[in-house]
Design a protein around this motif. Sequence first.
Motif, PDB file in Angstrom:
ATOM      1  N   SER A  78      37.124  32.347  47.608  1.00  0.00           N
ATOM      2  CA  SER A  78      37.574  33.623  48.159  1.00  0.00           C
ATOM      3  C   SER A  78      36.711  33.964  49.368  1.00  0.00           C
ATOM      4  CB  SER A  78      37.437  34.722  47.099  1.00  0.00           C
ATOM      5  OG  SER A  78      37.869  35.958  47.605  1.00  0.00           O
ATOM      6  N   ALA A 116      38.706  41.172  46.386  1.00  0.00           N
ATOM      7  CA  ALA A 116      38.453  39.727  46.397  1.00  0.00           C
ATOM      8  C   ALA A 116      37.972  39.266  45.033  1.00  0.00           C
ATOM      9  CB  ALA A 116      37.423  39.385  47.468  1.00  0.00           C
ATOM     10  N   GLY A 163      40.028  36.725  42.562  1.00  0.00           N
ATOM     11  CA  GLY A 163      39.403  35.492  42.114  1.00  0.00           C
ATOM     12  C   GLY A 163      39.363  35.355  40.603  1.00  0.00           C
TER      13      GLY A 163
END
Length: 370
Positions: free
Chosen positions: A186, A276, A280
Motif C-alpha cells: 500500500s 490505506a 490493506g
Amino acid sequence: MRAQVLEAFNQPYIFKKIPKPSSPKGHELLVKVEAASYCHTDAVFASGAMWQTLPRVGSHEFAGTIVALGEAVSPDQNLQVGLPVGVPGRAFHPCGKCYECTNNDGDPDGYGVWCTKAGNLGLACDGGFEEYCLVDSRQVAPIPSNMTAVETAPLMCAGVTIWNALQTARVRMETGGGIGKTIAISGAGGGLGHLGVQFAVKLGCKVIAIDTSDAALDLLKGIVQDLGPWGVNVSIVDARKQTAEQTRSAISQPRAGLEDEVGADAVLILPEAQQAFDYGMKLLRNHGICVMVSFPKDGLHFHPRDLVFRHISMVGVLVGRNRQLRAMLNFAAKEGVRARVTTYKLEQLNQLVADYHQGASGKLVVDMSK
C-alpha cells in the motif's frame, strides 16, 4: 564547507558555510558526501513533530567516499581511505553495552542499530546535506562497483527499510526466495514502495501494487515496463476505483464457499492514512501478516477481531541491521533494483523540498557533483 542547515521548524533550510568536522576518533569515519537523499522522515523532522533539537544538517540516507578513519576502526570491516560507502542514519555512537548492542544478530560486536542511546545522522546529529560528515564505521556499507553514489543514497533508508519489511513478511531474501508468496504494498508508487515492488518481484513474489494518485500510478506503470518479463507478476491497483474486496478476489479464484482462503500473504503499509490501513487489512488472508512502516502522528484504529479471529499478525519495522543493509545493497546491484531519482544541486535543497510537498514521485536526491 558548504551545508544546508535547518535553523527553525517549518522554515526553509539555510545555505551557509560551516566548519568542516574534526578528524575522526574511535570507530568514526570522515566521509566526503557525494549524494544525499531526502526522506519522508526529513519532512516530519522539519515540521517539528519529532523530539530532536535545532540547528541540524539533515539527510539520513547518503553516500560518499572515506577520507579518514578513526583509530578503533576494525580491520575486519575492510574499510580504507578512498572506498565509496553508503551511509544510513542509524546508528551513530551506540553505547555498546545494552541489550541491542550485545544481542545484535551478526552485526559488529557492540554495535546495535536500535540502541536507544545511539544518535541518528540527520536527526540527532548532522547528516548528509553537507560536504563532509562524521559517521560510525560500523553503520556503513561498501558501494558495489556497478552502482553510483546517487543510486546508492536512496537505498540507505528507503531501501533497507523496505528490505527489512519484506523479510519481516516472511519472504526468504534470496533470488526466487519469495516464490509462492503474494505481497500487497500500500503506497507502492512512493519512495519506499517502488523499491519494494522491484525487490519483491526479483525475490520471486507476486505483487499487488496499490496507490491512489495519478503520479504514483504512472510511476508504477514505468516500473512494470522496466521490469520486462518480471512485470507480469505485478498487478497495479488504483484504490480509488477498485475496492479491497474486488482486489482480494482477483488475487486468485477461491473454491466455492471458501472465499476466506484467498488473499495476500502479507501487506506492507506505507502511507500515513487510516484508509490505506483498512484497505490493506482487508486484502490479507487468514494467518497473514501486516507490516507497518508508517507512523502517523495521531495513530491508527484497528479491530482486534482481525488479530484474534483471523489470526493476523501485526508488526512494525524501522530500517534494518547492518548485515541486512549490505545484503540489500548487493542484491540491488546484482538484480538491477534502482530508485527513480530526480537530482538537485545542494543549493537547490529548498526547491527539492517544495517539489516533495507538491507530490514529486520517486526519490529526490542532492547530487554534490552538480
